[in-house]
Design an enzyme around this catalytic site. Structure first.
Site, PDB file in Angstrom:
ATOM      1  N   ASP A 145       0.850  -1.193   0.000  1.00  0.00           N
ATOM      2  CA  ASP A 145       0.000   0.000   0.000  1.00  0.00           C
ATOM      3  C   ASP A 145       0.881   1.236   0.000  1.00  0.00           C
ATOM      4  O   ASP A 145       1.997   1.217   0.533  1.00  0.00           O
ATOM      5  CB  ASP A 145      -0.910   0.023   1.227  1.00  0.00           C
ATOM      6  CG  ASP A 145      -1.953  -1.079   1.205  1.00  0.00           C
ATOM      7  OD1 ASP A 145      -2.408  -1.437   0.105  1.00  0.00           O
ATOM      8  OD2 ASP A 145      -2.301  -1.595   2.282  1.00  0.00           O
ATOM      9  N   ASP A 179      -7.103  -1.403  -4.403  1.00  0.00           N
ATOM     10  CA  ASP A 179      -8.145  -1.069  -3.424  1.00  0.00           C
ATOM     11  C   ASP A 179      -9.095  -0.014  -3.977  1.00  0.00           C
ATOM     12  O   ASP A 179     -10.318  -0.088  -3.789  1.00  0.00           O
ATOM     13  CB  ASP A 179      -7.514  -0.543  -2.130  1.00  0.00           C
ATOM     14  CG  ASP A 179      -6.667  -1.585  -1.430  1.00  0.00           C
ATOM     15  OD1 ASP A 179      -6.916  -2.780  -1.618  1.00  0.00           O
ATOM     16  OD2 ASP A 179      -5.745  -1.189  -0.687  1.00  0.00           O
TER      17      ASP A 179
END
Length: 215
Positions: A145, A179
């Site tokens: 991420d 995401d």
């Protein structure tokens, strides 16, 4: 109708490729925990997680990865079933394609990143295909991420129970392009195409109906 299926075939690999390019760049150019401020409300912050979108956790690592694979397989099967349906809306196909692509992007991390990257201590950055092997076995890789949007923050007043005096930051989760694709796809389904599933279930199969059938 063929163009809708083709659209999905374009969106899915495009999102996966962009997602993986960004992740590999971050993994090989940032050390774990490194942060670069792009704007006061946007930072590139390299973290890793074992969980679902936005770093959430759900059960064991293998269970989560296998669950993702099963879900993606089911959605792909569903898309193949409906791609020629005359009532299929383009936006509905796009939302499903985004969900598939986002889930697949994170599955790739879980399946292969443990095999192809090492995991050095900061401030060293990871090496791709290290001579000593990766940091984890198959299906045990961690998801990369990097997108962090702390749009605003404030301290809760002292008189508020439980959180008084604590710092509140909106928006705290760190996420990736996969995401974001999943989130956009789900929001599209909820706000714009919530009735499409029912419409498709009650639509006749196009292969068995003449061109002038009324729906």
């Amino acid at each position: 109708m063929k163009s809708k299926g083709l659209l999905a075939l374009i969106i899915i690999p495009a999102v996966i490729i962009i997602d993986q390019i960004v992740k590999i760049y971050i993994k090989t150019h940032f050390y774990l925990g490194e942060s670069v401020e792009v704007a006061p409300w946007f930072k590139i912050l390299f973290i890793e997680n074992n969980g679902m979108a936005f770093g959430m956790e759900l059960g064991s690592k293998i269970f989560l990865t296998l669950l993702r694979i099963v879900v993606v397989g089911l959605v792909i099967y569903y898309v193949c079933r409906i791609k020629n349906n005359p009532r299929l809306k383009t936006g509905y196909m796009i939302s499903l394609a985004l969900i598939i692509a986002g889930a697949a992007g994170n599955i790739i991390d879980s399946m292969f990143y443990g095999l192809i990257f090492n995991n050095p201590m900061p401030p060293m950055v990871a090496e791709m295909f290290p001579p000593d092997g990766g940091y984890a076995p198959f299906l045990h890789g961690r998801v990369v991420d990097m997108l962090y949007f702390p749009l605003f923050s404030f301290n809760w007043p002292e008189w508020i129970p439980f959180v008084g005096g604590d710092l509140f930051i909106f928006f705290q989760p760190v996420f990736n392009i996969a995401d974001a694709a999943i989130t956009v796809g789900i929001l599209m389904l909820i706000f714009f195409y919530s009735n499409q599933l029912t419409e498709l279930q009650h639509s006749p199969e196009p292969a068995n109906q003449p061109d002038n059938v009324e729906n």
